[in-house]
Scaffold this motif. Sequence first.
Motif, PDB file in Angstrom:
ATOM      1  N   LYS A 130     -42.402 -25.100  45.680  1.00  0.00           N
ATOM      2  CA  LYS A 130     -41.615 -25.237  46.524  1.00  0.00           C
ATOM      3  C   LYS A 130     -40.231 -26.108  46.215  1.00  0.00           C
ATOM      4  CE  LYS A 130     -44.833 -23.531  49.791  1.00  0.00           C
ATOM      5  NZ  LYS A 130     -44.835 -22.721  51.005  1.00  0.00           N
ATOM      6  N   PRO A 131     -39.354 -26.312  47.231  1.00  0.00           N
ATOM      7  CA  PRO A 131     -38.355 -27.011  46.752  1.00  0.00           C
ATOM      8  C   PRO A 131     -38.756 -28.513  46.911  1.00  0.00           C
ATOM      9  CG  PRO A 131     -37.437 -25.618  48.125  1.00  0.00           C
ATOM     10  CD  PRO A 131     -38.874 -25.132  48.087  1.00  0.00           C
ATOM     11  N   ASN A 132     -39.863 -28.795  47.654  1.00  0.00           N
ATOM     12  CA  ASN A 132     -40.301 -30.133  48.086  1.00  0.00           C
ATOM     13  C   ASN A 132     -41.916 -30.521  47.278  1.00  0.00           C
ATOM     14  OD1 ASN A 132     -38.205 -30.987  49.392  1.00  0.00           O
ATOM     15  ND2 ASN A 132     -38.973 -30.362  51.087  1.00  0.00           N
ATOM     16  N   LEU A 133     -42.130 -29.407  46.432  1.00  0.00           N
ATOM     17  CA  LEU A 133     -43.306 -29.592  45.642  1.00  0.00           C
ATOM     18  C   LEU A 133     -43.261 -29.388  44.076  1.00  0.00           C
ATOM     19  CD1 LEU A 133     -46.485 -29.887  45.575  1.00  0.00           C
ATOM     20  CD2 LEU A 133     -46.633 -27.599  46.268  1.00  0.00           C
ATOM     21  N   ARG A 134     -43.496 -30.329  43.471  1.00  0.00           N
ATOM     22  CA  ARG A 134     -43.130 -30.162  41.858  1.00  0.00           C
ATOM     23  C   ARG A 134     -44.526 -30.470  41.330  1.00  0.00           C
ATOM     24  NH1 ARG A 134     -38.961 -34.237  39.359  1.00  0.00           N
ATOM     25  NH2 ARG A 134     -40.616 -35.774  39.778  1.00  0.00           N
ATOM     26  N   LEU A 135     -44.728 -29.622  40.192  1.00  0.00           N
ATOM     27  CA  LEU A 135     -45.858 -29.781  39.183  1.00  0.00           C
ATOM     28  C   LEU A 135     -45.411 -30.345  37.931  1.00  0.00           C
ATOM     29  CD1 LEU A 135     -48.026 -26.969  40.360  1.00  0.00           C
ATOM     30  CD2 LEU A 135     -48.054 -29.217  41.379  1.00  0.00           C
ATOM     31  N   ARG A 136     -46.396 -31.097  37.206  1.00  0.00           N
ATOM     32  CA  ARG A 136     -45.740 -31.486  36.072  1.00  0.00           C
ATOM     33  C   ARG A 136     -47.353 -31.561  34.987  1.00  0.00           C
ATOM     34  NH1 ARG A 136     -43.967 -36.627  34.835  1.00  0.00           N
ATOM     35  NH2 ARG A 136     -45.059 -37.399  36.587  1.00  0.00           N
ATOM     36  N   SER A 137     -47.242 -30.708  33.771  1.00  0.00           N
ATOM     37  CA  SER A 137     -48.337 -30.955  32.797  1.00  0.00           C
ATOM     38  C   SER A 137     -47.830 -31.345  31.590  1.00  0.00           C
ATOM     39  CB  SER A 137     -48.969 -29.593  32.707  1.00  0.00           C
ATOM     40  OG  SER A 137     -48.163 -28.761  31.957  1.00  0.00           O
ATOM     41  N   THR A 138     -48.683 -32.337  30.834  1.00  0.00           N
ATOM     42  CA  THR A 138     -48.163 -32.878  29.340  1.00  0.00           C
ATOM     43  C   THR A 138     -49.464 -32.764  28.567  1.00  0.00           C
ATOM     44  OG1 THR A 138     -46.591 -34.408  30.921  1.00  0.00           O
ATOM     45  CG2 THR A 138     -46.961 -34.656  28.641  1.00  0.00           C
ATOM     46  N   THR A 139     -49.246 -32.327  27.580  1.00  0.00           N
ATOM     47  CA  THR A 139     -50.075 -32.350  26.376  1.00  0.00           C
ATOM     48  C   THR A 139     -49.488 -33.154  25.114  1.00  0.00           C
ATOM     49  OG1 THR A 139     -49.444 -30.270  25.697  1.00  0.00           O
ATOM     50  CG2 THR A 139     -51.272 -30.438  27.043  1.00  0.00           C
ATOM     51  N   ALA A 140     -50.233 -34.134  24.631  1.00  0.00           N
ATOM     52  CA  ALA A 140     -50.087 -34.637  23.449  1.00  0.00           C
ATOM     53  C   ALA A 140     -50.861 -34.090  22.273  1.00  0.00           C
ATOM     54  CB  ALA A 140     -50.203 -36.138  23.557  1.00  0.00           C
ATOM     55  N   ILE A 141     -50.394 -33.518  21.182  1.00  0.00           N
ATOM     56  CA  ILE A 141     -50.971 -32.954  20.039  1.00  0.00           C
ATOM     57  C   ILE A 141     -50.769 -33.682  18.959  1.00  0.00           C
ATOM     58  CG2 ILE A 141     -51.368 -30.708  19.066  1.00  0.00           C
ATOM     59  CD1 ILE A 141     -50.486 -29.566  21.372  1.00  0.00           C
ATOM     60  N   ALA A 142     -51.749 -34.005  18.131  1.00  0.00           N
ATOM     61  CA  ALA A 142     -51.721 -34.755  16.663  1.00  0.00           C
ATOM     62  C   ALA A 142     -51.120 -33.753  15.871  1.00  0.00           C
ATOM     63  CB  ALA A 142     -53.020 -35.121  16.229  1.00  0.00           C
ATOM     64  N   ILE A 143     -50.535 -34.218  14.773  1.00  0.00           N
ATOM     65  CA  ILE A 143     -49.835 -33.634  13.539  1.00  0.00           C
ATOM     66  C   ILE A 143     -50.893 -32.363  13.078  1.00  0.00           C
ATOM     67  CG2 ILE A 143     -50.329 -34.961  11.694  1.00  0.00           C
ATOM     68  CD1 ILE A 143     -47.256 -34.642  11.063  1.00  0.00           C
ATOM     69  N   ASP A 144     -52.035 -32.669  13.134  1.00  0.00           N
ATOM     70  CA  ASP A 144     -52.964 -31.473  12.613  1.00  0.00           C
ATOM     71  C   ASP A 144     -53.498 -30.647  13.537  1.00  0.00           C
ATOM     72  OD1 ASP A 144     -54.773 -33.178  14.271  1.00  0.00           O
ATOM     73  OD2 ASP A 144     -56.269 -33.655  12.843  1.00  0.00           O
ATOM     74  N   GLY A 145     -52.926 -30.560  14.720  1.00  0.00           N
ATOM     75  CA  GLY A 145     -53.059 -29.445  15.776  1.00  0.00           C
ATOM     76  C   GLY A 145     -54.319 -30.161  16.805  1.00  0.00           C
ATOM     77  N   THR A 146     -54.708 -31.193  16.674  1.00  0.00           N
ATOM     78  CA  THR A 146     -55.772 -31.834  17.547  1.00  0.00           C
ATOM     79  C   THR A 146     -55.240 -32.297  18.939  1.00  0.00           C
ATOM     80  OG1 THR A 146     -57.175 -32.549  15.630  1.00  0.00           O
ATOM     81  CG2 THR A 146     -57.826 -33.427  17.582  1.00  0.00           C
ATOM     82  N   PRO A 147     -55.830 -31.819  19.995  1.00  0.00           N
ATOM     83  CA  PRO A 147     -55.412 -32.191  21.346  1.00  0.00           C
ATOM     84  C   PRO A 147     -55.690 -33.857  21.456  1.00  0.00           C
ATOM     85  CG  PRO A 147     -56.841 -30.616  21.567  1.00  0.00           C
ATOM     86  CD  PRO A 147     -56.705 -30.892  20.229  1.00  0.00           C
ATOM     87  N   LEU A 148     -54.952 -34.676  21.759  1.00  0.00           N
ATOM     88  CA  LEU A 148     -55.028 -36.125  21.949  1.00  0.00           C
ATOM     89  C   LEU A 148     -55.123 -36.508  23.219  1.00  0.00           C
ATOM     90  CD1 LEU A 148     -52.408 -37.336  19.485  1.00  0.00           C
ATOM     91  CD2 LEU A 148     -55.006 -37.274  19.046  1.00  0.00           C
ATOM     92  N   GLN A 149     -54.230 -35.837  24.174  1.00  0.00           N
ATOM     93  CA  GLN A 149     -53.973 -36.263  25.770  1.00  0.00           C
ATOM     94  C   GLN A 149     -53.636 -35.312  26.666  1.00  0.00           C
ATOM     95  OE1 GLN A 149     -51.156 -39.527  27.318  1.00  0.00           O
ATOM     96  NE2 GLN A 149     -52.825 -40.725  26.898  1.00  0.00           N
ATOM     97  N   ALA A 150     -54.108 -35.112  27.614  1.00  0.00           N
ATOM     98  CA  ALA A 150     -53.382 -34.185  28.738  1.00  0.00           C
ATOM     99  C   ALA A 150     -53.079 -34.952  30.183  1.00  0.00           C
ATOM    100  CB  ALA A 150     -54.475 -33.128  28.984  1.00  0.00           C
TER     101      ALA A 150
END
Length: 155
Positions: A121-141
């Motif tokens: 909604k205009p006053n409700l915002r969501l954010r998702s972030t993922t960090a992935i290593a160069i070899d494709g391994t997930p590091l952080q979410a």
Amino acid sequence: MDETAFPPADLEAFLTLCVGRWMSLRSRFDLKGPEDDWHTSDRGEVTVSLKDQGPERILTVQPAESAASQLCFAGDGNLVVAADGVERTGHWQLREDASLELLLSDAASAATVLERIWFIKPNLRLRSTTAIAIDGTPLQARFCSEIRRVSSPQV
């Protein structure tokens, strides 16, 4: 009454919708961290402002508890993020579902960071972030839900 179009149809409308004071609930998952300390959650406040610099739009994000960061959006899809004295480059894309996707390379950690921001909604915002290593391994979410602070109507 706010006349901002919803959902935003272009970058200018999306960034304009981001402007304001936001209360946030953030969760962080460190997938490479110790077993007893892999998750944190906190509340915070952030103020977002927007400047028009010719062909570029600069979004300034000021958390209450830390230094500001600036995101410089070029019309060709290039992105420069400046935070804590470090600049990272990447690309932005406004997707068909009206979400904004930011892709950054982090040379220090040799990781790729993908952030997606969207409005429910205009006053409700969501954010998702993922960090992935160069070899494709997930590091952080990370996941963040943000609610805009609004003033009570004057009677």
